[in-house]
Design a protein around this motif. Structure first.
Motif, PDB file in Angstrom:
ATOM      1  N   LEU A   3      36.596  37.964  38.240  1.00 21.01           N
ATOM      2  CA  LEU A   3      37.838  37.433  37.684  1.00 21.01           C
ATOM      3  C   LEU A   3      38.838  38.546  37.382  1.00 21.01           C
ATOM      4  CD1 LEU A   3      37.230  34.433  35.303  1.00 21.01           C
ATOM      5  CD2 LEU A   3      39.277  34.857  36.625  1.00 21.01           C
TER       6      LEU A   3
ATOM      7  N   LYS B 140      39.163  41.236  39.063  1.00 19.35           N
ATOM      8  CA  LYS B 140      39.732  41.604  40.349  1.00 19.35           C
ATOM      9  C   LYS B 140      40.883  40.664  40.682  1.00 19.35           C
ATOM     10  CE  LYS B 140      36.894  43.538  43.969  1.00 19.35           C
ATOM     11  NZ  LYS B 140      35.825  43.234  44.921  1.00 19.35           N
ATOM     12  N   GLN B 141      40.635  39.371  40.431  1.00 12.39           N
ATOM     13  CA  GLN B 141      41.674  38.390  40.718  1.00 12.39           C
ATOM     14  C   GLN B 141      42.901  38.619  39.859  1.00 12.39           C
ATOM     15  OE1 GLN B 141      38.567  35.140  41.634  1.00 12.39           O
ATOM     16  NE2 GLN B 141      40.328  34.123  40.751  1.00 12.39           N
ATOM     17  N   LEU B 142      42.672  38.917  38.573  1.00 11.70           N
ATOM     18  CA  LEU B 142      43.811  39.137  37.693  1.00 11.70           C
ATOM     19  C   LEU B 142      44.585  40.382  38.122  1.00 11.70           C
ATOM     20  CD1 LEU B 142      42.297  38.228  34.222  1.00 11.70           C
ATOM     21  CD2 LEU B 142      43.849  36.890  35.637  1.00 11.70           C
ATOM     22  N   SER B 143      43.857  41.336  38.698  1.00  8.74           N
ATOM     23  CA  SER B 143      44.542  42.560  39.133  1.00  8.74           C
ATOM     24  C   SER B 143      45.507  42.274  40.273  1.00  8.74           C
ATOM     25  CB  SER B 143      43.526  43.606  39.573  1.00  8.74           C
ATOM     26  OG  SER B 143      43.129  43.382  40.911  1.00  8.74           O
ATOM     27  N   LEU B 144      45.371  41.114  40.890  1.00  8.15           N
ATOM     28  CA  LEU B 144      46.277  40.756  41.985  1.00  8.15           C
ATOM     29  C   LEU B 144      47.568  40.128  41.459  1.00  8.15           C
ATOM     30  CD1 LEU B 144      43.558  39.228  44.310  1.00  8.15           C
ATOM     31  CD2 LEU B 144      44.678  41.428  44.584  1.00  8.15           C
ATOM     32  N   THR B 145      47.640  39.959  40.158  1.00  8.10           N
ATOM     33  CA  THR B 145      48.855  39.433  39.538  1.00  8.10           C
ATOM     34  C   THR B 145      49.532  40.581  38.786  1.00  8.10           C
ATOM     35  OG1 THR B 145      47.950  38.928  37.365  1.00  8.10           O
ATOM     36  CG2 THR B 145      47.567  37.307  39.098  1.00  8.10           C
TER      37      THR B 145
ATOM     38  N   HIS C 180      51.509  43.319  45.369  1.00  4.11           N
ATOM     39  CA  HIS C 180      50.860  42.052  45.012  1.00  4.11           C
ATOM     40  C   HIS C 180      51.850  40.929  44.741  1.00  4.11           C
ATOM     41  CE1 HIS C 180      47.015  44.365  43.794  1.00  4.11           C
ATOM     42  NE2 HIS C 180      46.999  43.996  45.056  1.00  4.11           N
TER      43      HIS C 180
ATOM     44  N   PHE D 268      53.762  35.902  37.266  1.00  2.00           N
ATOM     45  CA  PHE D 268      54.622  36.411  38.345  1.00  2.00           C
ATOM     46  C   PHE D 268      56.101  36.303  37.997  1.00  2.00           C
ATOM     47  CE2 PHE D 268      50.831  35.965  41.025  1.00  2.00           C
ATOM     48  CZ  PHE D 268      50.909  37.131  41.762  1.00  2.00           C
TER      49      PHE D 268
END
Ligand SMILES: Nc1ncnc2c1ncn2[C@@H]1O[C@H](COP(=O)(O)OP(=O)(O)OP(=O)(O)O)[C@@H](O)[C@H]1O
Ligand SMILES: [Mg+2]
Lengths: 363, 324
Positions: free
Chosen positions: A201, A203-208, B75, B104
């Motif tokens: 999770l 990792k996923q948050l790091s994509l935001t 990203h 975002f």
């Protein structure tokens, strides 16, 4: 670059998850209350003065004076035991934890300035015994001074300053507030941080655009709020059910902010440097449990043996609980301020370490 | 212009070379599939492209930037479903979309996005209670929140039943039509064939073939196959008598034909075997046949080999495995 909106958005999601999870809510809000009820009931039972059995074989002036002192104060009352009885047998038969024996020639020896002893029977396992030993000690030293015809420079105010209201429950409430400020963020963050790492999770948050610091901040905000809620609940329950006497000083607030900040960061740090959820839990427990018992949570640190007191002084929770005690019971704000400073320094260090070691992504 | 450029990319985990010098590029508006068995290095590759992993060697440009150093800004332009997508267990899809939108800093209509991925019926169900397919769709919905220029979908349909998989394809096709650039990974040959403009077949960290499904079939396909229903004995018999390449899978005997004349000898050996057979047909060598031949049939999930038959029960097995 921290964004207030992102912190709030993350806070919302986290708080929803938290409040929808009944087990978590139970442990953070209901569990401490249960502890208050439990420990309050166990120790508040003997509320009033401690009963002391006394066998007075003397009956002279000095022993009468001694008994008067022992009876007329707020901490002890005297029950006389007939002289024919074997005193120690009597104490055993009555399951008494404390007793005082005054020997036959007490008054004579006292008047003729010979040394003479009263015997105090006590049970180290009983919390009331130190009170009796201390009270007897202070009466004796007063009598010694009088016997030596020393002029009083310093008197003992029989008015008992505030000590009258120092009941076990008064120490218990700040202790348990410290307990819940320690346990709920620690257990939760250790678990979350290792679990999110495992399920990717983070990792996923790091994509935001959410940053690590923002994520950690929202957790801190929540545990500050939660800490304040449980503070109010616990003090109210303690006061309503057990008549705890606590002062609501402004000095409490920094503790309720810095405490959660420290333990959220510490939990995060433990979870983030551990390889697995399991090892994180083990390390978390290794840190949490000693702190939970040795920091003055369930009983005052001053009642512990010296070497354990030394241990307590390196435990961060000690400063939290001591500070709350100083602020809420003794009104000793100088000491409280010192405690808050210690905690603040530790918190900054641990927070920075947590942010540094906390990795969104691997390489 | 290229959305993705990869040149001689390498990535090792200790001794293991997970990605061993691969190169490819994806142009804007294209759907590109990385196809390969478990452990081929697909996720590693895609995570390097997403900026989640640091490469050991090679050059990588995603939308013109190095994803490792420019990840944070990049990203904002990417939409990603990681392999095994998860979310906070006690959040609903609707809350999740709003959360991402705030992160975002974009304004979106959560219901519109959920509708786009056909998830509007489950918008108020906690994530932990969603079905596997619904979870994946939420992943896709979140990947779409920031109106990305480029989508990375790592195994978007693994663990879904055939119905849910087709449903997901539908959604992805819709995105294709809107002109999204998509890179996806999959174990499913059919999926790669159906969805993508171009496919790269990957195994042991290397890309073995790369091209449009049609190009690959023409270049590496053998042309035609003759197939009959029969048992394994029949397959052995034909193999012995004709010396042709014969494969057997779940009651289907398949003979690879290099030449029209081979059809006659294959058929006569089938006839002479005296064994029961039925349903004679011929067909074009598919991507699947090539894949099996090239990768050597080392895929764990056998269900993915046969398109129509056996996909159902096999899928259940996969799903149970993933849920531990
Ligand atoms: N963090 C890691 N540490 C060590 N080895 C890893 C790590 N991640 C992947 N590997 C190994 O690298 C190889 C490639 O893994 P990768 O996840 O890229 O494969 P994949 O093609 O995505 O497989 P799958 O289809 O099962 O998802 C595998 O052998 C895997 O065990
Ligand atoms: Mg993978």
């Amino acid at each position: 670059m921290a964004s207030f909106n992102r912190v709030i958005a993350d806070l919302k999601v986290f708080v929803r998850g938290y409040t929808r999870n009944k087990v978590g809510l139970f442990f953070s809000l209901v569990f401490p209350i249960i502890l208050i009820l439990l420990f309050g009931a166990i120790f508040a039972g003997g509320g009033g003065p401690v009963n002391v059995y006394v066998q007075n074989q003397d009956g002279g002036l000095a022993s009468t004076m001694f008994l008067k002192y022992l009876n007329n104060n707020s901490t002890t009352t005297v029950t006389l035991v007939a002289n024919g009885q074997d005193f120690s047998q009597f104490l055993l038969a009555h399951s008494a934890n404390q007793g005082v024996f005054i020997p036959e020639n007490f008054t004579n020896e006292y008047i003729s300035h010979q040394s003479v002893n009263v015997t105090v029977y006590s049970n180290p396992a009983d919390t009331s015994s130190p009170i009796v030993v201390e009270t007897v000690g202070s009466i004796i030293s007063q009598m010694n001074l009088q016997g030596a015809q020393v002029m009083y420079h310093v008197g003992v105010q029989q008015d008992n300053i505030k000590s009258q209201s120092y009941k076990y429950i008064d120490f218990l409430i700040p202790g348990l507030i410290g307990f819940s400020v320690l346990t709920s963020p620690m257990f939760s963050l250790v678990n979350i941080s290792s679990e999110y790492k495992k399920t990717k999770l983070f990792k996923q948050l790091s994509l935001t655009p959410l940053t690590k610091t923002e994520w950690l901040t929202s957790k801190i905000i929540w545990y500050v709020v939660l800490g304040m809620i449980s503070f109010v609940i616990m003090t109210q329950v303690g006061a309503a059910l057990f008549g705890a006497h606590l002062d609501y000083a402004l000095m409490i607030i920094p503790f309720l902010i810095i405490g959660p900040l420290f333990f959220v960061s510490l939990g995060m740090l433990v979870g983030t440097i551990s390889k697995s959820v399991e090892s994180a839990a083990v390390v978390g427990n290794l840190i949490t449990f000693p702190m939970m018992f040795l920091s003055g949570t369930f009983f005052p640190v001053s009642q512990m043996p010296m070497y354990l007191q030394n241990v307590a002084h390196v435990l961060p929770l000690f400063y939290m609980i001591d500070g709350l005690n100083q602020a809420m019971i003794y009104n000793n704000f100088g000491q409280a301020l010192f405690d808050v400073e210690v905690l603040a320094v530790l918190s900054v260090i641990v927070f920075v370490l947590a942010v540094v070691f906390f990795k969104w992504r691997e390489d | 212009m290229s959305a993705i450029e990869v040149l001689a990319l390498e990535k090792s985990y200790g001794e293991l070379k997970a990605v061993d010098g691969i190169s490819f590029s994806v142009t804007k508006g294209e759907v590109f599939s990385l196809l390969g068995p478990n452990g081929a290095g697909k996720t590693t590759t895609i995570e390097v492209l997403e900026g989640l992993r640091q490469r050991d060697a090679g050059q990588v440009k995603v939308l013109g930037d190095d994803p490792w150093t420019k990840g944070y800004d990049l990203h904002k332009k990417l939409g990603i479903i990681p392999q095994g997508f998860t979310f906070f267990p006690k959040s609903t899809p609707r809350e999740a979309v709003i959360y991402y939108a705030t992160l975002f800093g974009v304004k979106v209509d959560p219901d519109e996005i959920l509708k786009k991925v056909i998830l509007e019926d489950a918008s108020k169900i906690w994530f932990e209670n969603l079905s596997g397919g619904q979870k994946q769709k939420l992943g896709l919905a979140l990947a779409l929140v920031n109106k990305p220029d480029l989508l990375f979908l790592d195994e978007p349909t693994t663990g879904l039943d055939p119905q849910a998989r087709r449903n997901m394809w539908e959604v992805i096709r819709g995105l294709e039509k809107e002109g999204h650039t998509i890179m996806l990974t999959t174990h499913y040959l059919e999926e790669a064939e159906v969805l993508s403009d171009r496919v790269a077949i990957m195994n042991h960290g290397k890309i073995i073939i790369d091209g449009t499904p049609k190009e690959i079939s023409e270049k590496f396909g053998s042309g035609e196959r003759l197939e009959v229903r029969g048992d394994e004995k029949l397959a052995d018999h034909v193999r012995q008598k004709t010396g042709l390449e014969v494969s057997y899978d779940k009651g289907l005997v398949s003979v690879r034909l290099r030449d029209k004349s081979e059809a006659v000898s294959a058929l006569s050996s089938i006839d002479q075997s005296g064994l029961p057979w039925s349903d004679l047909r011929t067909r074009q060598d598919s991507l699947e046949d090539i894949f099996v031949r090239l990768v050597g049939g080392t895929i764990e999930e056998e269900g993915t080999f046969s398109q129509a038959s056996g996909a159902g029960p096999q899928d259940k097995g996969t799903r149970a495995k993933e849920e531990r």
